[in-house]
Design a protein around this motif. Structure first.
Motif, mmCIF file in Angstrom:
data_model
loop_
_atom_site.group_PDB
_atom_site.id
_atom_site.type_symbol
_atom_site.label_atom_id
_atom_site.label_comp_id
_atom_site.label_asym_id
_atom_site.label_seq_id
_atom_site.Cartn_x
_atom_site.Cartn_y
_atom_site.Cartn_z
ATOM 1 N N ARG A 1 13.473 26.569 13.989
ATOM 2 C CA ARG A 1 14.584 26.206 15.085
ATOM 3 C C ARG A 1 13.834 26.266 16.384
ATOM 4 O O ARG A 1 14.192 25.399 17.406
ATOM 5 N N LYS A 2 12.686 26.896 16.766
ATOM 6 C CA LYS A 2 12.514 26.885 18.018
ATOM 7 C C LYS A 2 11.162 25.957 18.294
ATOM 8 O O LYS A 2 10.514 26.002 19.033
ATOM 9 N N GLU A 3 10.814 25.372 16.939
ATOM 10 C CA GLU A 3 9.784 24.467 16.741
ATOM 11 C C GLU A 3 8.390 25.139 17.131
ATOM 12 O O GLU A 3 7.586 24.503 17.778
ATOM 13 N N ILE A 4 8.211 26.162 16.707
ATOM 14 C CA ILE A 4 6.837 26.895 16.871
ATOM 15 C C ILE A 4 6.371 26.983 15.434
ATOM 16 O O ILE A 4 5.007 27.043 15.652
ATOM 17 N N TYR A 5 6.919 26.944 14.316
ATOM 18 C CA TYR A 5 6.304 27.193 13.027
ATOM 19 C C TYR A 5 6.558 26.127 12.247
ATOM 20 O O TYR A 5 7.606 25.600 12.529
ATOM 21 N N GLU A 6 5.816 25.682 11.324
ATOM 22 C CA GLU A 6 6.276 24.931 10.163
ATOM 23 C C GLU A 6 5.887 25.328 8.774
ATOM 24 O O GLU A 6 4.897 26.233 8.815
ATOM 25 N N ILE A 7 6.550 24.980 7.822
ATOM 26 C CA ILE A 7 6.290 25.430 6.557
ATOM 27 C C ILE A 7 6.176 24.305 5.597
ATOM 28 O O ILE A 7 7.226 23.467 5.628
ATOM 29 N N LYS A 8 4.956 24.000 5.122
ATOM 30 C CA LYS A 8 4.644 22.994 4.312
ATOM 31 C C LYS A 8 4.895 23.459 3.038
ATOM 32 O O LYS A 8 4.487 24.453 2.294
ATOM 33 N N TYR A 9 5.799 22.534 2.112
ATOM 34 C CA TYR A 9 6.264 23.076 0.780
ATOM 35 C C TYR A 9 6.258 21.981 -0.194
ATOM 36 O O TYR A 9 6.420 20.769 0.309
ATOM 37 N N ASN A 10 6.077 22.213 -1.566
ATOM 38 C CA ASN A 10 5.924 21.501 -2.382
ATOM 39 C C ASN A 10 7.594 21.335 -3.086
ATOM 40 O O ASN A 10 8.074 22.082 -3.548
ATOM 41 N N PRO A 11 8.130 20.024 -2.836
ATOM 42 C CA PRO A 11 9.539 19.973 -3.443
ATOM 43 C C PRO A 11 9.704 20.111 -4.915
ATOM 44 O O PRO A 11 10.909 20.481 -5.333
ATOM 45 N N GLU A 12 8.679 19.964 -5.719
ATOM 46 C CA GLU A 12 8.690 19.957 -6.940
ATOM 47 C C GLU A 12 8.675 21.280 -7.346
ATOM 48 O O GLU A 12 8.921 21.904 -8.538
ATOM 49 N N LYS A 13 8.456 22.448 -6.565
ATOM 50 C CA LYS A 13 8.000 23.662 -6.837
ATOM 51 C C LYS A 13 9.233 24.576 -6.081
ATOM 52 O O LYS A 13 9.727 25.468 -6.600
ATOM 53 N N TRP A 14 9.758 24.093 -4.824
ATOM 54 C CA TRP A 14 10.623 24.799 -4.172
ATOM 55 C C TRP A 14 11.596 24.023 -3.551
ATOM 56 O O TRP A 14 11.368 22.832 -3.133
#
Length: 166
Positions: A32-45
């Motif tokens: 929400r503060k646009e400081i961090y990002e999480i890349k994730y696989n939508p086939e797993k999560w």
């Protein structure tokens, strides 16, 4: 002979193309503060919004839950143990709490692991707290003990997907 060779080459190329694994397309969640990002696989999560945490993920079988939150304050090393214990107090007393320093990407985090007996079932939790730009962040995973152990690879994959936006 050359026509057979060309045909053989063409058929082997088609076979090779059919055998190549389709690369997984990663999606990105931005904090929400646009400081961090999480890349994730939508086939797993699978990502869902939640009112208690900024975002929640669960694996495709709905056995493991992952929670991410960005705090507007810092959680000091002195308050780390009591902060983690407070999160679980309504469910019971946690046991075997271990906190270690761990490197995830470029972040040195306080990684924790603990257990909780709840309704005669053993649950395991793990995750980390990181003090950085804008306050602290927390990523936490929880599941029945067997599910957490069997899914450690996708947990590590999601952990490695978190980074600071440059």
């Amino acid at each position: 002979m050359s026509k057979k060779f060309i045909l053989l080459f063409f058929l082997s190329s088609l076979f090779a193309i059919g055998q190549t694994k389709k690369a997984s397309k990663l999606e990105t969640y931005t904090s929400r503060k646009e400081i961090y990002e999480i890349k994730y696989n939508p086939e797993k999560w699978i990502l869902t919004e939640t009112s208690d945490w900024d975002v929640q993920f669960h694996d495709k079988y709905n056995l493991v839950n992952a929670y991410f939150i960005e705090y507007d304050y810092f959680i000091t090393d002195k308050k780390l143990k009591s902060t983690i214990e407070d999160e679980y107090k309504e469910f019971g007393k946690i046991k075997n709490l271990k906190i270690t320093k761990k490197k995830i990407n470029d972040l040195t985090v306080n990684y924790f692991e603990c257990e909780l007996d709840y309704n005669d079932m053993l649950y395991k939790y793990q995750g980390f707290i990181y003090n950085g730009k804008g306050g602290s962040i927390q990523m936490q995973y929880g599941a029945q003990a067997e599910a957490l152990e069997q899914n450690q690879d996708i947990i590590d994959e999601l952990n490695n997907g978190i980074s600071i936006i440059k």
